[in-house]
Design a protein around this motif. Structure first.
Motif, PDB file in Angstrom:
ATOM      1  N   LEU A   6       0.858  -1.185   0.000  1.00  0.00           N
ATOM      2  CA  LEU A   6       0.000   0.000   0.000  1.00  0.00           C
ATOM      3  C   LEU A   6       0.895   1.236   0.000  1.00  0.00           C
ATOM      4  O   LEU A   6       1.525   1.569   1.006  1.00  0.00           O
ATOM      5  N   THR A   7       0.953   1.913  -1.133  1.00  0.00           N
ATOM      6  CA  THR A   7       1.825   3.086  -1.262  1.00  0.00           C
ATOM      7  C   THR A   7       1.048   4.390  -1.383  1.00  0.00           C
ATOM      8  O   THR A   7       1.619   5.461  -1.286  1.00  0.00           O
ATOM      9  N   ALA A   8      -0.261   4.304  -1.601  1.00  0.00           N
ATOM     10  CA  ALA A   8      -1.054   5.522  -1.827  1.00  0.00           C
ATOM     11  C   ALA A   8      -1.968   5.838  -0.648  1.00  0.00           C
ATOM     12  O   ALA A   8      -2.950   6.543  -0.809  1.00  0.00           O
ATOM     13  N   LYS A   9      -1.652   5.306   0.519  1.00  0.00           N
ATOM     14  CA  LYS A   9      -2.507   5.574   1.671  1.00  0.00           C
ATOM     15  C   LYS A   9      -2.295   7.002   2.180  1.00  0.00           C
ATOM     16  O   LYS A   9      -1.221   7.587   2.036  1.00  0.00           O
ATOM     17  N   LYS A  10      -3.334   7.520   2.802  1.00  0.00           N
ATOM     18  CA  LYS A  10      -3.294   8.896   3.288  1.00  0.00           C
ATOM     19  C   LYS A  10      -2.304   9.034   4.430  1.00  0.00           C
ATOM     20  O   LYS A  10      -2.153   8.137   5.260  1.00  0.00           O
ATOM     21  N   SER A  11      -1.656  10.181   4.464  1.00  0.00           N
ATOM     22  CA  SER A  11      -0.740  10.464   5.547  1.00  0.00           C
ATOM     23  C   SER A  11      -1.533  10.786   6.806  1.00  0.00           C
ATOM     24  O   SER A  11      -2.572  11.453   6.767  1.00  0.00           O
TER      25      SER A  11
END
Length: 333
Positions: A6-11
């Motif tokens: 998962l690389t596009a998860k919200k910060s």
């Protein structure tokens, strides 16, 4: 099952102020609702009170979605029973609060074979903290095992295995507990490889499987044995997403019940080799002495005198005590 990063998860830093705003708005609405209720405006006050409570509930539900990962850590997430993905990069994240972290080996103490503990420690840890998977290189100190070598002699051997998790999805979903699985596979691979080798070099033993006798042994070919153990373990744990970096033999000895006998055997073999070397050297020295006496015409020796001299020289050279010379004042005849 393959790992899905998962690389596009919200910060988490973008969602954290939003949570504060939700809680602050809920508090303000709660105060306004109480004021309206005190003034008798029950409809508006009740509506604001419900909105404030819903805001609090939404904020509380969102809090478990915050995840913190340190370097060389991963978090396997499932959503309603389905694999959602794996967080691998260090940082502060916010994910769907209904996602559940999964790690069946959480709390398992793996210091040596058979030493596992999935009890109170695993239960007491929270879902976010105790379910992280370490991606660091770890060491498995396998306990000493008693195994018969290819000649049937019982030996005790222990190994240290350097390993790490490379595919978190396989490690979590393909096996029940990847740490226990690794420990059991180390035991099995160790037994399979040790049974092929003798403890010491033995004649007519084929350790490579090519049908030709060789000089392989546990004591003399430790690097080769360790490499074969490593390859055997890797073949068995590949489906668990584990990479075996290295395997080393840490302990090797005969079992106590035959250790004394084998020590005597080694001592006898050493004595025989030493005696053989002494005899070979003594025979060479006697030959040289007789040749020098004959060449220089120091003394004329017939066969009987030569036999007597050879006997005396061999006794002096091969004896394990200092010679006690005896002066012969008479004649041999």
């Amino acid at each position: 099952m393959e790992e899905k990063a998962l690389t596009a998860k919200k910060s988490g830093f973008s969602m954290l102020p939003l949570c504060f705003i939700v809680f602050a708005s809920g508090t303000a609405l709660f105060v306004y609702a109480i004021g309206h209720l005190e003034r008798g405006e029950n409809a508006l006050g009740g509506f604001l009170l419900v909105v404030a409570i819903l805001g609090y509930i939404a904020g509380i539900i969102a809090l478990p979605g915050f995840k913190v990962l340190k370097p060389q850590e991963a978090l396997v997430l499932t959503l309603f029973g389905h694999y959602a993905g794996t967080l691998r990069e260090p940082g502060f994240y916010w994910v769907c609060p209904f996602c559940t972290a999964v790690n069946p080996a959480a709390g398992t103490k793996l210091s040596q074979s058979g030493d596992v503990d999935g009890g109170a420690k695993a239960v007491s840890q929270s879902d976010g903290m105790g379910k992280k998977i370490s991606l660091k290189m770890m060491t498995l100190n396998n306990s000493r095992q008693k195994i018969n070598d290819c000649l049937g002699n019982p030996v005790e051997i222990g190994i240290a295995v350097i390993w790490r998790v490379t595919d978190t999805a396989k490690a979590v979903f393909n096996v029940d507990n990847y740490k226990e699985y690794l420990s059991l596979q180390c035991d099995s691979a160790l037994r399979n490889v040790v049974r092929v080798y003798p403890y010491d070099v033995a004649p007519n033993v084929d350790t490579t499987g090519d049908g030709v006798a060789d000089e392989g042994s546990l004591r003399g070919s430790s690097e080769v044995v360790a490499a074969r153990i490593r390859d055997e373990i890797q073949k068995n744990v590949a489906e668990a997403g584990i990479e075996v970096v290295e395997a080393r033999i840490t302990y090797l000895a005969y079992a106590p019940e035959i250790a004394a006998v084998m020590l005597q055997r080694q001592q006898a073999s050493a004595i025989i080799d030493a005696r053989k070397m002494i005899v070979d050297g003594a025979v060479g020295m006697v030959e040289m002495a007789l040749d020098r006496l004959s060449e220089n015409n120091v003394v004329e020796l017939d066969d009987e005198r030569k036999a007597a001299m050879v006997s005396n020289l061999l006794v002096v050279l091969c004896g394990n005590r200092d010679a006690q010379p005896i002066v012969n004042s008479g004649s041999l005849y």
